[in-house]
Scaffold this motif. Structure first.
Motif, short mmCIF file in Angstrom:
data_model
loop_
_atom_site.label_atom_id
_atom_site.label_comp_id
_atom_site.label_asym_id
_atom_site.label_seq_id
_atom_site.Cartn_x
_atom_site.Cartn_y
_atom_site.Cartn_z
N MET A 125 0.82 -1.21 0.00
CA MET A 125 0.00 0.00 0.00
C MET A 125 0.86 1.27 0.00
N PRO A 126 1.91 1.36 0.82
CA PRO A 126 2.81 2.51 0.71
C PRO A 126 3.51 2.60 -0.65
N MET A 127 3.74 1.46 -1.31
CA MET A 127 4.35 1.49 -2.65
C MET A 127 3.48 2.28 -3.62
N LEU A 128 2.16 2.16 -3.48
CA LEU A 128 1.25 2.89 -4.37
C LEU A 128 1.38 4.40 -4.15
N ILE A 129 1.48 4.80 -2.88
CA ILE A 129 1.64 6.22 -2.57
C ILE A 129 2.99 6.72 -3.06
N ALA A 130 4.05 5.95 -2.77
CA ALA A 130 5.40 6.36 -3.16
C ALA A 130 5.56 6.46 -4.67
N GLU A 131 4.87 5.57 -5.38
CA GLU A 131 4.94 5.61 -6.85
C GLU A 131 4.48 6.95 -7.40
#
Length: 738
Positions: A82-88
């Motif tokens: 889920m943080p990967m989606l934000i970081a992307e």
């Protein structure tokens, strides 16, 4: 070394010290410096100057980013993905990102639930929007500083660049950006431009896990906290009559012994929702002590008398009841296409089979536990729970407190599988704290957990098919289930839409044995039953198993209004991929293959199991798994999830059994209840269909199909159809534990 001196061991030291017990070699190593001597410890982010950008993001003046993961983490990897989606969309370097578990926050977060394999599916757009919005605000702040239009600026890896080539880091403008108006419309990246999503990222907690840092509910502590262990009825259907606590109170460290449960019984009478109605509500004895060990010893020292409040049920009685229900006519029709009765009346041949599955416990690695501190100012709850919002609402109602008083913090969970959807153990902790006016940690033993918990319901399916002129013309599925499946049968999965005459009926028996969601609710065995049955239909028709499915899916595609949840093209694609990668029908002599395909949790999966026979026993050597779950956010985590689901499915289908005698569970630990052993674990070969569409579930979908793939392979090897789980018991082979 003097080993006579008393020693205490933490999880952190376990890797270095556990070898002592067997007298073997003691190897000490630092996992961070095992390969390189100059590796520096992770940066201490607590020393950085962070600015709260929004509920999800904090950015320091140094440009380091902390992203809060809102959903509970039960090992499914959402704290990473889920943080990967934000970081992307925020466009930062993943190595500059630190992840923290978010608290329950109904104002800023939605659907803080771990269940149904829906976290990534529901978070896909909102989380990307969060990151993209923050990036645009940072760009806007930089543009103001430069006195240029924001359209002249771009951002990449935490650095903003204008048309002149000037740059500013996110940390340089974060204070200004946080004050700007939030843009309403932002542009999300095209999947082809992803740099984080689609690239494997390691578990963000892995360093803490392997070094024993506090993460799990069992790790949580507060100053002045005491411990509690709860004595629950030994049989479902029993109620506490009396108890003698003299021996318990004589144990050094035991502080008090109280009864709990009366208020919970009253609460459950008022609340018949599925979250709570199936949880056992009875009076219990709670032992409060200075340590976990003292509390457990005290609980075991209680001498209690129990009275029978309702019938004490046994598995043999349940079997008869469910068979009688299948033979009866009290059903709820979930779907009825065409005229099944007419199709069966006109059939040349009717095939009818019954499939059976036992109760199953969840057996999370971390037994149920929770921290509660009930004060006049607030109710502070901390621990492993899959449904923090529903739990907060329930505790608010139970204690008669305003919802604003309830503060829930989530720890990482040592497994969930549906067990931690239910908040019975949180009720216990809250009621104990409310009674003793102290912060308390309620901890269950493994035996408590397995014998007084929530179970997958025992279920039987009767499936019949009509054949006319060499073709499948009708299909009738009946379900009889203890307490009923939580959501009822899903009538819009395959083969719905493929047959003109199709009917699904359900019935149930209400039991006092508590049941609930278990990994891939209802589909975990339904897939085994249906896909085993389809193997028999294909054999009766004299057609290839795989082509039979492909032809039926072609019919779905030609149906103008199939009223289905699955996508026939995507099911066909996973079938093709599984057949190709498994070398279907081309294995060496002595290897037998079974095929299965299923759709659940919005994901399409096909699997092929390879088995061999050794000493008369079937050995699952390999499972080839083809998955269409849309865009794979974190391939490394996805691979682990897919393999875990397959192995879990093989183990429970082959070996796991659970029974009741007069309401008493017949297993309470792993010496009598078999999970799959390392030596029984197959190779799992996973392949993903590449598709640039929104991601779907992955924590559960690979489990349901594998039971049938294994059963169908065993049939090819032995000529014996397996219609009752666990399979190893029904091959008339000795069950081996250990």
């Amino acid at each position: 070394m003097n080993l006579s001196k008393q020693q205490t061991f933490s999880r952190r030291s376990f890797l270095k010290t556990s070898a002592l017990a067997s007298g073997g070699m003691l190897i000490s190593f630092n996992l961070f410096t095992a390969c390189k001597s100059d590796v520096k410890p992770p940066i201490d982010i607590s020393q950085l100057n962070f600015n709260d950008f929004n509920a999800f993001i904090k950015i320091s003046d140094e440009g380091k980013v902390t992203i809060f993961s809102p959903n509970p983490e039960i090992g499914q990897g959402v704290k990473t993905s889920m943080p990967m989606l934000i970081a992307e969309e925020l466009d930062v370097a993943w190595e500059d990102v630190y992840v923290e578990q978010g608290k329950l926050d109904t104002k800023n977060y939605t659907r803080q639930v771990a269940g149904g394999s829906q976290s990534i599916r529901h978070g896909w757009e909102p989380l990307r929007q969060t990151g993209a919005t923050a990036k645009q605000m940072l760009i806007n702040a930089a543009a103001v500083k430069w006195g240029v239009d924001a359209s002249e600026c771009t951002a990449k890896l935490g650095v903003i660049t204008n048309s002149k080539g000037e740059t500013l880091g996110y940390g340089d403008v974060v204070k200004d950006a946080a004050l700007l108006e939030v843009p309403e419309d932002v542009t999300l990246k095209h999947p082809k431009d992803f740099t984080i999503v689609g690239n494997g990222a390691g578990n963000v907690d892995i360093d803490k896990i392997i070094t024993g840092k506090p993460l799990f509910g069992l790790d949580y502590k507060e100053e002045g906290m005491v411990y509690a262990s709860v004595l629950r009825p030994p049989a479902f259907g029993q109620e506490l009559e009396s108890f003698d606590d003299s021996k318990a109170k004589a144990i050094p460290g035991v502080i008090d012994v109280i009864t709990i449960g009366e208020k919970v019984k009253d609460y459950y009478k008022q609340d018949e929702k599925s979250w709570t109605a199936q949880i056992s509500a009875s009076n219990k004895v709670a032992v409060i002590a200075k340590t976990t060990w003292d509390a457990i010893k005290g609980m075991k020292a209680i001498k209690a008398a129990w009275k029978n409040e309702s019938p004490l049920e046994s598995t043999e009685n349940h079997d008869k009841i469910l068979f009688d229900l299948l033979d009866g006519d009290v059903f709820k029709t979930r779907r009825s296409d065409g005229n099944v009765k007419k199709a069966f009346a006109q059939a040349d041949k009717i095939i009818e089979r019954t499939y059976e599955a036992p109760f199953l416990p969840h057996n999370c690695m971390e037994p149920m536990n929770f921290f509660a501190n009930v004060t006049k100012d607030k109710v502070h709850l901390v621990g492993p729970i899959q449904t923090p919002e529903a739990t907060a609402i329930a505790i608010s109602s139970f204690l008669g407190r305003a919802i604003e008083d309830i503060q829930v913090e989530m720890t990482r969970m040592g497994g969930g599988f549906g067990r931690r959807l239910y908040s019975d153990f949180v009720f216990e902790a809250a009621e104990i704290s409310n009674a003793i006016k102290k912060p308390v940690k309620m901890i269950s033993t493994r035996e408590n957990d397995m014998s007084t918990g929530v179970y997958r319901p025992s279920t039987k399916y009767r499936i019949a098919a009509s054949i006319k002129d060499g073709k499948l013309t009708g299909y009738h599925l009946k379900e009889a289930c203890i307490n009923g499946n939580m959501y009822g049968l899903i009538p819009h999965f395959f083969p719905a839409g493929a047959l003109e005459n199709y009917q699904v009926d359900t019935t149930h028996y209400k039991s006092n044995i508590t049941t609930g969601a278990w990994r891939a609710p209802f589909t975990n065995f339904l897939a085994s039953a249906e896909q085993s049955f389809f193997d028999e239909i294909a054999e009766a028709l004299g057609v290839d198993r795989v082509q039979f499915h492909m032809d039926l899916l072609e019919k779905v595609k030609q149906n103008p209004n199939p009223n289905i949840d699955y996508n026939p093209e995507r099911l066909q694609d996973v079938i093709k991929l599984a057949v190709e990668k498994s070398h279907w029908g081309k294995t060496k002599a002595g290897t037998y293959q079974g095929f299965s395909v299923y759709y659940c949790h919005n994901t399409h999966v096909a699997e092929v199991a390879d088995i061999t026979m050794k000493n008369g026993l079937p050995i699952v050597e390999k499972v080839t798994c083809a998955i269409d779950c849309g865009i794979v956010v974190n391939p490394l985590g996805a691979l682990n999830q897919a393999k875990g689901g397959v192995i879990d499915g093989v183990g429970h289908a082959m070996y796991s059994d659970f029974a009741f005698n007069q309401g008493v569970p017949q297993s309470n630990n792993f010496n009598t209840y078999q999970l799959i052993r390392m030596g029984q674990t197959p190779q799992v070969d996973v392949h993903f269909v590449k598709r640039d569409v929104a991601p779907t579930g992955l924590g559960e979908p690979t489990l349901p199909p594998v039971g049938a793939a294994v059963a169908n392979a065993i049939y090819k090897a032995t000529g014996k159809r397996l219609r009752k789980q666990p399979y190893i018991n029904n091959l008339n082979l000795e069950k081996v534990i250990g």
